[in-house]
Design an enzyme around this catalytic site. Structure first.
Site, short mmCIF file in Angstrom:
data_model
loop_
_atom_site.label_atom_id
_atom_site.label_comp_id
_atom_site.label_asym_id
_atom_site.label_seq_id
_atom_site.Cartn_x
_atom_site.Cartn_y
_atom_site.Cartn_z
N HIS A 2 0.84 -1.29 0.17
CA HIS A 2 -0.16 -0.05 -0.04
C HIS A 2 0.76 1.34 0.19
CE1 HIS A 2 -2.79 -2.79 2.30
NE2 HIS A 2 -2.90 -3.15 1.12
N ILE A 3 1.55 1.45 -0.91
CA ILE A 3 2.36 3.02 -1.28
C ILE A 3 1.37 3.55 -1.91
CG2 ILE A 3 4.29 3.71 -2.35
CD1 ILE A 3 5.51 1.13 -2.16
#
Length: 584
Positions: free
Chosen positions: A513-514
């Site tokens: 989850h960047i």
């Protein structure tokens, strides 16, 4: 370079956001829509033969090859970045469906204040008390704007859960801290594991509010509003990092592609690596890409939509000179700013009886949100946001889960003593995990590396990213609470030390989850795209996906990325097509 026949819309990326946008455009307009996906084709038959844990979980079969493209990383602008040669802190998917093929299925909505976080924190603590270098922003849209789009996404995915705030009424058993929902979840929640039931009982005894996390893994056979049917989850444990063997887990390849392939105005072109967005004099004319043979192609289009992963959206715009690159030293520019990565922590707990942890699924999870956001904080704790605590039972697979021992249980890491202890403790441990918000800081950003290149000779994306005092304090506060919960569960913990205050580690998995890089907002001075995800400077260009998120909450990003895509589609179809130009 060959110039191809023009299309109305070209979409870069064949994952959740790209195929969702294609679905909206082909259903509601007569436009020709071409999706360019740089990976291979993929479908349910590719997963049906079985799952090899070594192949998928250790050799990363579904992930992008670092030999073709990777990132470089440095902890500060004073240092030289070096390439990431093996995956660790995140796992970028490749091929049709992208990371949507190997996701775990957790399907949270963002809380209302997350979408207006800068304004919320200034009101909550006072602007003068916020930490220096804090770069969080308002999204430019509100929860009320997105609520119907969340509901649409939940129906498409077949999300199961229990509402905690239904039309403003707090409902027992759900998350009492969530934003108000207009509808109950489309499906009931998944079954709870033994571990999660222990967690629920313990946290309830401590006065907290446990609730089952919303999951896109169907709790029963389901047909969504598009007529796409999927069977119920079998709790096999092969979700995260794998495609679903039976097609229960919603993936772009089984939820969107079957629908799109029936539409004559849709085309999917795989193994097409887009290298540039082509524009001149403030207008986009198409994209340049390398085909399967490496030959350069120019695809003309009236509208271009970038819908790849956060890093790829950002890098492609930087390579295309599609915005003003961000300079952390001066704070000027917008493209590449607000790089964030979800914060992870927790406590390993050991139990006196087996947990049957081999049975589970990617989003069998019970969570408490009592410490999420800024609940209970005064500002004196050294943090302005915390995160959620959860018990997740993803299914302990035989290789990855074997050999987890209490500290001091053995004197050697191999041999008969270690084997006996590993057998004794197998299936008797689990992690009470902390999932924290990662706030945006001025110094954390992305740009193009001046030294290293990809397979085509284009500069790699460079990360400048490190943890701050805020993240260290978040983990320390959370660790005290997860240890207290473990004790209430009747478990033992063998490490009483505070979490290590190390630097950001590219070898240690945090999540995929960047966020950030092409952030959205209400002003071109602080964002790359407007609140409708239209590029401020290039009106024919739209950028969807988590690259638009100005900061990273504790909630997983997929549902919000899809909801923002249909929100953007409404603006594109309902306003832009009627009068092409800047919407703001």
């Amino acid at each position: 370079m060959t110039a191809l026949k023009s299309v109305d819309v070209v979409i870069v990326g064949g994952g959740w956001t790209g195929l969702t946008m294609a679905k909206e455009l082909t259903a509601r307009t007569s436009l020709s829509v071409l999706v360019l996906e740089r990976g291979a084709s993929r479908g349910p038959v590719d997963y049906a033969a079985g799952m090899d844990e070594v192949d998928y979980s250790r050799r990363f079969r579904m992930m992008q090859s670092t030999a073709d493209e990777t990132i470089t990383h440095r902890h500060s602008a004073r240092l030289t970045a070096v390439p990431v040669r093996q995956y660790g802190s995140f796992l970028p998917g490749t091929g049709v469906g992208g990371a949507g093929e190997h996701w775990a299925g957790l399907s949270f909505r963002f809380t209302p204040e997350m979408l207006t976080l800068r304004s919320h924190l200034a009101q909550r603590f006072g602007a003068a008390r916020l930490p220096d270098g804090l770069a969080v922003q308002d999204f430019g849209v509100t929860y009320d704007d997105l609520e119907p789009h969340y509901w649409s996404a939940e129906q498409m995915l077949g999300v199961g859960g229990k509402a905690g705030n239904l039309k403003g009424e707090i409902v027992a058993g759900g998350d009492p801290f969530e934003g108000p929902r207009a509808h109950e979840y489309p499906l009931p929640p998944l079954k709870s594991s033994y571990f999660s039931s222990l967690f629920a009982d313990a946290t309830k005894s401590l006065g907290f509010h446990p609730h089952v996390a919303p999951s896109a893994l169907p709790s029963r056979t389901n047909t969504n509003p598009d007529g796409i049917a999927r069977p119920a989850c079998l709790y096999c444990g092969f979700c995260s990092g794998f495609g679903c063997m039976i097609g229960a887990k919603p993936q772009p390849s089984n939820t969107l592609l079957p629908l799109l392939r029936r539409r004559r105005s849709f085309e999917l072109r795989t193994r097409s690596w887009v290298r540039r967005v082509v524009h001149a004099n403030g207008h986009v004319t198409g994209v340049r890409y390398a085909d399967e043979r490496g030959a350069e192609q120019f695809q003309p289009a009236a509208i271009v939509i970038l819908a790849s992963w956060s890093l790829n959206n950002t890098r492609l715009l930087l390579l295309s000179r599609g915005g003003s690159p961000y300079d952390a030293a001066t704070g000027k520019g917008t493209l590449g700013k607000n790089l964030t990565h979800q914060l992870q922590g927790g406590t390993r707990a050991f139990f006196d009886k087996p947990l049957n942890g081999f049975m589970g699924a990617g989003s069998v999870c019970t969570r408490i949100s009592d410490f999420d956001g800024d609940r209970g904080l005064t500002g004196a704790e050294g943090v302005v946001r915390l995160g959620a605590i959860q018990a997740i039972s993803q299914g302990d697979r035989p290789i990855g889960s074997f050999g987890v021992l209490p500290r001091g249980a053995v004197t050697s890491s191999w041999g008969p003593e270690w084997k006996a202890a590993a057998l004794k403790w197998y299936d008797r441990s689990a992690v009470i995990s902390f999932v924290g918000e990662h706030l945006a800081w001025r110094q954390n950003c992305m740009d193009l590396d001046p030294t290293y290149t990809d397979r085509f000779g284009d500069p790699l994306l460079r990360f400048t990213l490190d943890w701050t005092e805020h993240e260290h304090r978040q983990r320390e506060i959370a660790a005290a609470r997860t240890k207290a919960i473990a004790k209430a569960m009747g478990a033992t913990t063998t490490d009483d030390s505070a979490p290590a205050r190390g630097k950001y580690d590219v070898t240690s998995y945090q999540s995929t989850h960047i966020q950030g890089g092409v952030v959205m907002g209400a002003s071109p001075e602080s964002s790359v795209v407007n609140p409708y995800l239209q590029h401020w400077d290039l009106p024919e260009l739209w950028v969807v996906g988590a690259s638009a998120f100005p900061q990273n909450p504790s909630q997983n990003p997929t549902l919000t990325a899809i909801a923002l895509t249909t929100w953007a589609a409404d603006a594109l179809i309902g306003r832009y097509l009627k009068n092409p130009g800047k919407l703001i």
